[in-house]
Enzyme design. Sequence first.
Site, PDB file in Angstrom:
ATOM      1  N   GLY A 162       1.095 -67.541 -13.183  1.00 13.59           N
ATOM      2  CA  GLY A 162       0.498 -68.293 -14.277  1.00 13.59           C
ATOM      3  C   GLY A 162      -0.935 -67.871 -14.534  1.00 13.59           C
ATOM      4  O   GLY A 162      -1.313 -67.542 -15.669  1.00 13.59           O
TER       5      GLY A 162
ATOM      6  N   SER B 105      -9.251 -68.376  -7.249  1.00  7.85           N
ATOM      7  CA  SER B 105      -8.037 -68.521  -6.428  1.00  7.85           C
ATOM      8  C   SER B 105      -8.415 -68.557  -4.965  1.00  7.85           C
ATOM      9  O   SER B 105      -9.272 -67.811  -4.514  1.00  7.85           O
ATOM     10  CB  SER B 105      -7.075 -67.360  -6.689  1.00  7.85           C
ATOM     11  OG  SER B 105      -5.955 -67.475  -5.831  1.00  7.85           O
TER      12      SER B 105
ATOM     13  N   CYS C 118      13.572 -75.553  -6.859  1.00 12.08           N
ATOM     14  CA  CYS C 118      13.635 -74.096  -6.707  1.00 12.08           C
ATOM     15  C   CYS C 118      14.813 -73.770  -5.785  1.00 12.08           C
ATOM     16  O   CYS C 118      14.626 -73.360  -4.640  1.00 12.08           O
ATOM     17  CB  CYS C 118      12.299 -73.646  -6.099  1.00 12.08           C
ATOM     18  SG  CYS C 118      12.036 -71.889  -6.078  1.00 12.08           S
TER      19      CYS C 118
ATOM     20  N   CYS D 218      17.100 -64.302 -14.559  1.00 18.73           N
ATOM     21  CA  CYS D 218      16.714 -63.923 -13.199  1.00 18.73           C
ATOM     22  C   CYS D 218      17.844 -63.173 -12.499  1.00 18.73           C
ATOM     23  O   CYS D 218      19.009 -63.252 -12.904  1.00 18.73           O
ATOM     24  CB  CYS D 218      16.238 -65.112 -12.384  1.00 18.73           C
ATOM     25  SG  CYS D 218      17.462 -66.315 -12.029  1.00 18.73           S
TER      26      CYS D 218
END
Length: 401
Positions: A11, A34, A159, A343
Amino acid sequence: MHIIIIGGSFGGLNTAYDLRRLLPHHSHEITLISKEPRFIFIPSLPWVAMGSKTLDDISFDLAHPLKSKGINFVEAAVTGIDPAASHVHTGTGIYDYDYLVVATGHRSANEAVPGLGPFDGPGHSLMSPPEAEEARTTWAAFLQDPGPMVVGCAPGASCVGPAYEFMFEAHHALKKRALAHRAPITFITPEPFLGHFGVGGFGKARQFFEGELEQRDVRYHTSTAISKITADRVETADGKSFESRYSMIIPALGGVKVVAEAPGLANPKGFIPVDANYRHNDFPNIYAVGVAVAMPPVEETPVPVNFPKTGHMTEQMARIAAKNIAADILGGEKTSHDLMVECIMDMGDKGAHLVADPVRPPRNRSSMSSGKRWLWAKRFFAGYYLWKLRRGANRSPKWVW
Ligand SMILES: Cc1cc2nc3c(=O)[nH]c(=O)nc-3n(C[C@H](O)[C@H](O)[C@H](O)COP(=O)(O)OP(=O)(O)OC[C@H]3O[C@@H](n4cnc5c(N)ncnc54)[C@H](O)[C@@H]3O)c2cc1C
């Protein structure tokens, strides 16, 4: 104008690159913060757990590519976000922003299943680099003396793909060593049927995965809530108990602490509510992309399964958010579109390619196919993605993930 982006993964990095292309350098400063100094290709963590890749193989340092694009990089953990005052706090200082993009990903809610470690309990996970490295060591030891194992997802997981990948790859590794007969695998999932993946299924995914698990003698239990993991068993809410000497369980996710605690920023789970432009519902100068975004499940299921926010979807969100921030600043049309997902799953001896467009049913396109070619495509794509992102290029080809 100063735009701060928190997060250096799919992102954050894609938003930073897109914004840098869209906004003139001389008048707009972009800073990416980060806590992790590297971009890590998270979808390859199952390969780290299996021992076929190291973290070094699937990552690169952020500092150089960002600098070369004219983006400031601050390696620091954000410890506070003040949306009302437009400040971000870190251990190294306080930063003011005109626009903020939150791309902080998830926090694993391992505590929701007693015994789901891996650092404070016997259950394993691979949702983060340290957990995947722990799994790598313990999986190698397990192969020396295998026994029954359980692979699956906790109730509320979103997920779920990595649980399937680990199960298929583990079976393949055991079979190659002629150990599959010593390590029967049980697959436990909150999904109402195999191949649901939190999106309501893909084409003929249900029939496909049922057949693939049956062919491998993997017992499976759907609509089942894992309730406890001990050193040698996995228990479920319906009172069943399964012997397991190696338990790989994907947890439910929440938003990271700093987002969950920022006043007015997140919902009770710590995810950020946004509009179709990925702009915060209440703070017009805050955008969010990726796993940090709040998205409702596609449907109610007997055991909760949440909506997945994949890397491919995160890339699309980043593109939309960057265009809208540029439109806010420079003027012009706002943009939004439904997300699609594509995916490739590693199944050990082959791969499966899944497409849903849009992700939420009803769809214009929903398909799946499988074969060795998808395994090669997945391996190639991981390396290619790292290569292009390291060079500051973030356009995916038509065939992706
Ligand atoms: C095992 C696994 C397999 C997957 N496989 C696939 C796949 O095959 N295909 C696919 O499309 N998707 C896959 N996904 C999903 C994909 O990895 C995620 O969608 C993607 O990583 C989300 O990117 P993100 O930028 O939103 O968050 P993340 O990748 O989680 O990154 C969050 C970033 O924020 C930073 N951060 C967090 N908190 C702070 C803080 N307080 N201060 C500063 N920085 C902070 C982190 O250091 C990191 O850089 C997989 C996920 C996992 C876990």
